[in-house]
Scaffold this motif. Structure first.
Motif, mmCIF file in Angstrom:
data_model
loop_
_atom_site.group_PDB
_atom_site.id
_atom_site.type_symbol
_atom_site.label_atom_id
_atom_site.label_comp_id
_atom_site.label_asym_id
_atom_site.label_seq_id
_atom_site.Cartn_x
_atom_site.Cartn_y
_atom_site.Cartn_z
ATOM 1 N N GLY A 9 77.154 19.093 17.609
ATOM 2 C CA GLY A 9 78.509 19.338 17.121
ATOM 3 C C GLY A 9 78.548 20.430 16.068
ATOM 4 N N LEU A 10 77.586 20.422 15.177
ATOM 5 C CA LEU A 10 77.509 21.451 14.144
ATOM 6 C C LEU A 10 77.245 22.830 14.752
ATOM 7 N N ASN A 11 76.341 22.895 15.723
ATOM 8 C CA ASN A 11 76.053 24.165 16.386
ATOM 9 C C ASN A 11 77.265 24.703 17.135
ATOM 10 N N PHE A 15 79.062 28.194 16.160
ATOM 11 C CA PHE A 15 79.157 29.210 17.207
ATOM 12 C C PHE A 15 80.602 29.644 17.425
ATOM 13 N N SER A 16 81.525 28.688 17.494
ATOM 14 C CA SER A 16 82.928 29.042 17.724
ATOM 15 C C SER A 16 83.501 29.818 16.539
ATOM 16 N N VAL A 21 85.346 35.082 14.440
ATOM 17 C CA VAL A 21 85.272 36.147 13.435
ATOM 18 C C VAL A 21 84.837 37.451 14.094
ATOM 19 N N GLY A 22 83.897 37.392 15.008
ATOM 20 C CA GLY A 22 83.452 38.591 15.711
ATOM 21 C C GLY A 22 84.562 39.221 16.537
ATOM 22 N N MET A 23 85.375 38.392 17.183
ATOM 23 C CA MET A 23 86.482 38.928 17.976
ATOM 24 C C MET A 23 87.551 39.534 17.077
#
Length: 63
Positions: A9-11, A15-16, A21-23
């Motif tokens: 869940g943390l990963n 990741f999301s 942020v990258g998008m």
């Protein structure tokens, strides 16, 4: 089993968040230039974001 679910869940959450942020950082310059018509506003936004990160990460001390 519970520890593994927590780790998964943390990963997924990290990741999301990184994907979002990258998008945003990839699409933000074009949107700001389309709205305002100049790159100066984008420079201001990046400067304010960098100053904010400096002050936020200044509080965190790694040993």
């Amino acid at each position: 089993m519970s520890s593994r679910r927590t780790l998964v869940g943390l990963n997924v959450a990290v990741f999301s968040m990184m994907l979002g942020v990258g998008m945003i950082m990839a699409l933000l310059p074009k949107r700001i230039i389309d709205i305002t018509g100049s790159g100066a506003t984008y420079s201001l936004v990046l400067t304010l974001e960098a100053i904010t990160m400096i002050f936020l990460y200044r509080k965190v001390k790694l040993r």
